[in-house]
Design a protein around this motif. Structure first.
Motif, PDB file in Angstrom:
ATOM      1  N   MET A 124       0.700  -1.208  -0.111  1.00  0.00           N
ATOM      2  CA  MET A 124      -0.130   0.142   0.009  1.00  0.00           C
ATOM      3  C   MET A 124       0.860   1.261   0.118  1.00  0.00           C
ATOM      4  O   MET A 124       0.708   2.332  -0.666  1.00  0.00           O
ATOM      5  CB  MET A 124      -1.052  -0.046   1.359  1.00  0.00           C
ATOM      6  CG  MET A 124      -1.677   0.922   1.318  1.00  0.00           C
ATOM      7  SD  MET A 124      -2.927   1.462  -0.004  1.00  0.00           S
ATOM      8  CE  MET A 124      -4.108   0.220   0.035  1.00  0.00           C
ATOM      9  N   CYS A 158       0.699   4.127  -2.888  1.00  0.00           N
ATOM     10  CA  CYS A 158       0.619   5.518  -2.636  1.00  0.00           C
ATOM     11  C   CYS A 158       1.911   6.272  -2.979  1.00  0.00           C
ATOM     12  O   CYS A 158       1.689   7.534  -3.458  1.00  0.00           O
ATOM     13  CB  CYS A 158       0.435   5.707  -1.084  1.00  0.00           C
ATOM     14  SG  CYS A 158      -0.988   5.116  -0.477  1.00  0.00           S
ATOM     15  N   THR A 211      -3.119  11.379   2.917  1.00  0.00           N
ATOM     16  CA  THR A 211      -3.675  10.296   2.161  1.00  0.00           C
ATOM     17  C   THR A 211      -3.146   8.934   2.298  1.00  0.00           C
ATOM     18  O   THR A 211      -3.956   7.834   2.473  1.00  0.00           O
ATOM     19  CB  THR A 211      -3.979  10.708   0.703  1.00  0.00           C
ATOM     20  OG1 THR A 211      -4.348  11.901   0.662  1.00  0.00           O
ATOM     21  CG2 THR A 211      -4.757   9.606   0.054  1.00  0.00           C
ATOM     22  N   ALA A 212      -1.797   8.857   2.384  1.00  0.00           N
ATOM     23  CA  ALA A 212      -1.036   7.689   2.463  1.00  0.00           C
ATOM     24  C   ALA A 212      -1.521   6.984   3.803  1.00  0.00           C
ATOM     25  O   ALA A 212      -1.738   5.858   4.014  1.00  0.00           O
ATOM     26  CB  ALA A 212       0.134   7.645   2.212  1.00  0.00           C
ATOM     27  N   CYS A 237      -4.985   5.440   3.762  1.00  0.00           N
ATOM     28  CA  CYS A 237      -4.915   4.245   3.126  1.00  0.00           C
ATOM     29  C   CYS A 237      -4.300   3.163   3.832  1.00  0.00           C
ATOM     30  O   CYS A 237      -4.993   1.781   3.857  1.00  0.00           O
ATOM     31  CB  CYS A 237      -4.400   4.342   1.656  1.00  0.00           C
ATOM     32  SG  CYS A 237      -5.162   5.582   0.584  1.00  0.00           S
ATOM     33  N   ILE A 273      -6.627   1.942   6.734  1.00  0.00           N
ATOM     34  CA  ILE A 273      -7.659   0.925   6.333  1.00  0.00           C
ATOM     35  C   ILE A 273      -7.317  -0.431   6.201  1.00  0.00           C
ATOM     36  O   ILE A 273      -7.953  -1.355   6.656  1.00  0.00           O
ATOM     37  CB  ILE A 273      -8.200   1.542   4.913  1.00  0.00           C
ATOM     38  CG1 ILE A 273      -9.059   3.028   4.924  1.00  0.00           C
ATOM     39  CG2 ILE A 273      -9.060   0.374   4.434  1.00  0.00           C
ATOM     40  CD1 ILE A 273      -9.394   3.118   3.786  1.00  0.00           C
TER      41      ILE A 273
END
Length: 613
Positions: free
Chosen positions: A31, A35, A44-45, A48, A51
């Motif tokens: 991930m 990113c 934002t990274a 992610c 999650i």
């Protein structure tokens, strides 16, 4: 074997964790690379990767979540914080998003884990509720079912899908044995209610359940739902009803055998309840509601005042009553009733009486026959006593007759003189009249003792009674060479009784004393005294100088058919005892210290007898 299995389980668990940690770290690296390739910002990274960490936290405990959070923070530091591909941080402000990511990751994974734990507990509780044999369901404030366990499905016949969303009272057609408003009031006040309900099952049959309601509250303390658990007690209630009917049948049989009926009487409303046997005793229609007028219709006219006095006392402050009265039926039959009752509080605080009415006609008839038999036996005893006194009576009657003859002969001589001496004639006639009256009085006393008339209670002067008995037994005393001594108190009060029966008692005691003294040589003394005791009772005592009474015979002296004489029947003293007890007194026997025995007759005075009656 257990050790091998434990080791195998631990190895399997460690193998799972290693695969999870490696795989999770690879997923986070992937991930981060994605990113980085998309040139996403650190925020934002971080979102992610957060999650990915949340998804991974669903697979294991807090330790794994912490490891993934650390790995994610390191990846953010290496790939998105200058200098790139280095653990160094040039700008201090870059520490903030990494710390925020780490804290957020820990918080969110902890929350997710708590939610998972809570869900698991709820599933376990639901599974346990499904395993219980009691029906359990939950309804909201509008009584709509929100939960329905397996036992409820089995008992009522509706599946969970069919029951949830239905109004419980409409679905089960609940029959409340107490008002629904009263149940709701108790539930709101106490948060709990229990009692019996009747539910209609899917097949139309009724189920009696022992129901327990518990009020549930939300976080603000407001009621939000009601948990209801029910236990099917239909068979138990049916068995109890069968037992109750059996007991009622046995009670009815017992009442019929004992001629005892039960009744209830509400003072305020005047309502009466009679058992079947009570209806049978009054010979009334069982389908007719009994009233006080029903009782009045059957009352014997002479006993109406007893019934009315009882009503007056019961309507006042009396808590018990115990009376006897008679019933008179149209065909002339008479029944004797014994009625007892006790007051208790009915529903609403109203006083009511619960009691029993017993038909004692047979017992009263038996008592009458017993009294007649006792009267005949007493008369036979008097006749027997008079037989023993026959020589004495003949002597007593012979004396005035001899005096009458002598006076008559003298009267004739004075009349044949010329001129007749009328003063002497008058004196002879007066003597003849006096002696005739004396003989007539003796005969009258014998006739009274001989007759079998029922007892007649009237005031009796004890000293006069003694004088009459002495006159009848004087000759018998002389034949036994007995000296009579009288100690009669002048202020002795009168007693209430039957003169003839009291004479019989005194004669019997005197004859027994004379016969007892005849067995010992020497001069005999018989002392008759009258006095009063500390309780103002009249005491008549007959004291002899005989051999006394043996210690073995003293306790049995007044028993029927007990005698120490070869010719006696043993009924004299037993009859005397019955007579004195009927007069409310007692007769006692004791030995004198100087020899002989004393018989004491204790009788209540006329005033005490009237008060007792």
């Amino acid at each position: 074997m257990g050790g091998k299995m434990g080791s195998s389980d631990r190895n399997s668990q460690w193998s799972y964790l290693v695969r999870l940690w490696v795989g999770g770290s690879v997923a986070l690296c992937a991930m981060a690379w994605l990113c980085l390739t998309l040139h996403l910002r650190i925020a934002t990274a971080g979102f992610c990767m957060l999650i990915v960490i949340v998804l991974l936290s669903l697979l294991d405990s807090f330790i794994s979540s912490a490891i993934f959070s650390v790995v994610g923070g390191l990846l953010l530091n290496v790939y998105f914080t200058p200098p790139i591909f280095s653990l160094a941080i040039d700008k201090p402000q870059d520490i903030v998003p990494i710390a925020a990511f780490f804290i957020t990751s820990i918080a969110i994974t902890s929350l997710v884990r708590r939610i998972r734990t809570s869900e698991r507990l709820q599933r376990e509780q639901a599974r346990l509720l499904d395993l219980t044999h009691d029906t359990v369901f939950v309804r909201d404030e509008q009584d709509v079912i929100t939960y329905w366990n397996h036992a409820a499905e089995a008992l009522y016949g509706w599946s969970k899908e069919e029951a949830v969303g239905k109004v419980v009272d409409n679905l089960l057609k609940t029959v409340f044995l107490v008002p629904r408003e009263e149940i709701q009031r108790v539930l709101s006040r106490d948060g709990y209610w229990e009692g019996d309900l009747v539910h209609i099952k899917r097949d139309g049959s009724a189920a009696i359940v022992a129901s327990r309601w518990t009020l549930q509250h939300d976080s603000r303390g407001e009621p939000c739902a009601t948990l209801e658990t029910n236990n099917d007690i239909t068979q138990r209630r049916q068995a109890e009803e069968l037992v109750r009917k059996s007991q009622a049948q046995y009670l009815a049989e017992a009442q019929q055998l004992s001629h005892t009926g039960s009744f209830g009487w509400n003072i305020a409303t005047g309502e009466l309840f009679w058992s079947e046997e009570a209806h049978r005793i009054f010979e009334s229609d069982p389908n007719r509601v009994p009233t006080l007028d029903t009782v009045r219709e059957r009352l014997h006219p002479e006993d109406v005042h007893i019934f009315e006095r009882m009503l007056s006392e019961a309507s006042g402050t009396a808590d018990d009553f115990d009376i006897e009265h008679r019933l008179l039926f149209p065909d002339g039959r008479v029944k004797h009733l014994h009625v007892v009752a006790h007051a208790s509080d009915a529903v609403g605080g109203r006083r009511q009486f619960i009691g029993a009415v017993m038909d004692v006609t047979g017992a009263r008839e038996t008592e009458t026959q017993l009294r007649q038999t006792q009267s005949e036996l007493a008369r036979a005893s008097r006749v027997s006593a008079l037989g023993e006194l026959s020589a004495s009576i003949a002597h007593e009657v012979g004396q005035p007759l001899a005096a009458i003859i002598t006076s008559g002969e003298a009267c004739l001589r004075w009349l044949h003189r010329y001129p007749p001496n009328m003063e002497e004639v008058e004196g002879c006639v007066t003597e003849m009249t006096t002696e005739g009256a004396r003989a007539a009085e003796i005969v009258q006393r014998v006739r009274r003792l001989m007759k079998g008339a029922p007892p007649e209670h009237a005031p009796v002067a004890v000293n006069e009674l003694v004088d009459e008995v002495v006159a009848l037994t004087k000759g018998e005393m002389e034949s036994h060479c007995c000296c009579l001594v009288l100690h009669l108190a002048s202020d002795t009060p009168v007693v209430s009784g039957d003169r003839v029966q009291l004479q019989q008692v005194l004669i019997n005691i005197i004859i027994n004393g004379l016969q007892s003294m005849a067995t010992v040589p020497g001069k005999h003394w018989l002392t008759v005294s009258s006095s009063t005791d500390g309780d103002n009772n009249v005491v008549l005592a007959v004291r002899d100088s005989g051999p006394g009474i043996s210690a073995a015979n003293l306790p049995r002296l007044f028993d029927a058919f007990f005698t120490t004489r070869t010719t006696g029947m043993g009924m004299g003293l037993a009859i005397c005892n019955s007579i004195i007890e009927a007069h409310g007194g007692q007769i006692l026997a004791s030995n004198n210290t100087e020899g002989g025995a004393t018989f004491s007759v204790i009788l209540p005075t006329a005033q005490a007898s009237i008060a007792t009656a």
